[in-house]
Enzyme design. Structure first.
Site, PDB file in Angstrom:
ATOM      1  CG  ASP A   8      -1.638   1.221   1.496  1.00  0.00           C
ATOM      2  OD1 ASP A   8      -2.305   1.679   0.563  1.00  0.00           O
ATOM      3  OD2 ASP A   8      -1.577   1.776   2.630  1.00  0.00           O
ATOM      4  CG  ASP A  10      -1.884   7.758   0.371  1.00  0.00           C
ATOM      5  OD1 ASP A  10      -0.829   7.796  -0.289  1.00  0.00           O
ATOM      6  OD2 ASP A  10      -2.899   8.401   0.067  1.00  0.00           O
ATOM      7  CG  ASP A 213      -2.428   2.331   6.423  1.00  0.00           C
ATOM      8  OD1 ASP A 213      -2.671   1.972   5.246  1.00  0.00           O
ATOM      9  OD2 ASP A 213      -2.687   3.475   6.843  1.00  0.00           O
TER      10      ASP A 213
HETATM   11 MG   LIG Z   1      -3.062   3.153   3.445  1.00  0.00          MG
END
Ligand SMILES: [Mg+2]
Length: 272
Positions: A8, A10, A213
């Protein structure tokens, strides 16, 4: 055995607040030197990822817009050679629905819900919401499969999701926005397809690492042998638990860097 990394952006490889990957440079250098495929797996657009790949000095297949599409540079490691669509300099596998279908649904329900997507916003407004520069916000508006949106009344998300399901669409939650997309797509499905393609082209076993996340990373983390969960600033870890999961100690690029360096040390010697 070959190592492959799915990540991922961001809040993971990029810091949540300033979008910097500087603190991950040591591990990125190791990845490049070792020839390990680093497959960016993101809700961002192809145009945004192209710019980031140039800045990182890598050119690898990418999974964009939450698994909406897989774009592989033409001729890359003999991957996806046959019977796939060609677009610009890429061989493409489209998993998601079209952006116009997603936008049509959004327009249809815009009287009933207080909802605004990137297609309703100027780059300056997206820049204000995200902290991206105007130039990068314009790249974020250049969409092919999915629509990030904000809702005036977040408690209406369930009724919106029900209406979306009737039209073959669904809602996923990312770090900053909700995302409207076709039901058939998620990051996990795209990761599975990419792993199969690498296995077919190399004929050797894969060890897949995945780093994320947020909720929209769960399907990706479920598909890899070594899932890594990155903590979110101020919010801590997503409440999930998977076999073999590693919890990064710090948020963003710094936590990403520490885990990747450690894993590559551990895997050295058993990889090709
Ligand atoms: Mg993310």
């Amino acid at each position: 055995m070959q190592v492959i990394i799915f990540t991922d952006l961001d809040g993971s490889l990029l810091n949540h607040e300033d979008y910097s990957f500087t603190e991950a440079m040591p591990s990125l250098d190791r990845i490049k030197q070792s020839g390990i495929p680093l497959i960016i797996t993101t809700s961002k657009t192809r145009r945004e990822v192209e710019l980031l790949q140039r800045e990182m000095g890598i050119r690898e297949p990418v999974i964009v817009e939450n698994g909406g599409g897989i774009f592989s540079p033409r001729g890359y490691r003999n991957l996806m050679m046959e019977s796939k669509e060609q677009k610009d300099d890429y061989t493409v596998i489209e998993i998601g629905t079209t952006y116009s279908k997603v936008r049509d649904f959004l327009k249809k329900i815009s009287l009933r819900f207080d909802i605004r997507g990137f297609g309703d916003m100027a780059p300056a407004e997206i820049a204000g919401l995200t902290g991206l520069t105007i130039e990068r916000a314009a790249l974020a508006k250049d969409r092919e499969f999915t629509e990030p949106f904000i809702m005036g009344r977040p408690d209406e998300i369930d009724s919106l999701s029900e209406l979306a399901a009737e039209e073959g669409l669904k809602v996923a939650r990312g770090g900053r926005f909700h995302h409207l997309m076709g039901v058939a797509q998620d990051k996990g499905k795209a990761v599975r397809i990419v792993c199969d393609l690498f296995r077919q082209s190399s004929g050797i076993e894969l060890t897949a690492i995945g780093l994320g996340d947020s909720e929209n990373d769960l399907a990706m983390l479920e598909q890899v042998g070594i899932p890594v969960l990155i903590p979110r600033p101020g919010k801590g870890y997503l409440d999930i638990r998977l076999p073999g999961m590693i919890w990064a100690k710090e948020a963003g690029a710094r936590g990403w860097n520490d885990v990747v360096l450690r894993l590559l040390d551990e895997l050295r010697g058993i990889t090709t």
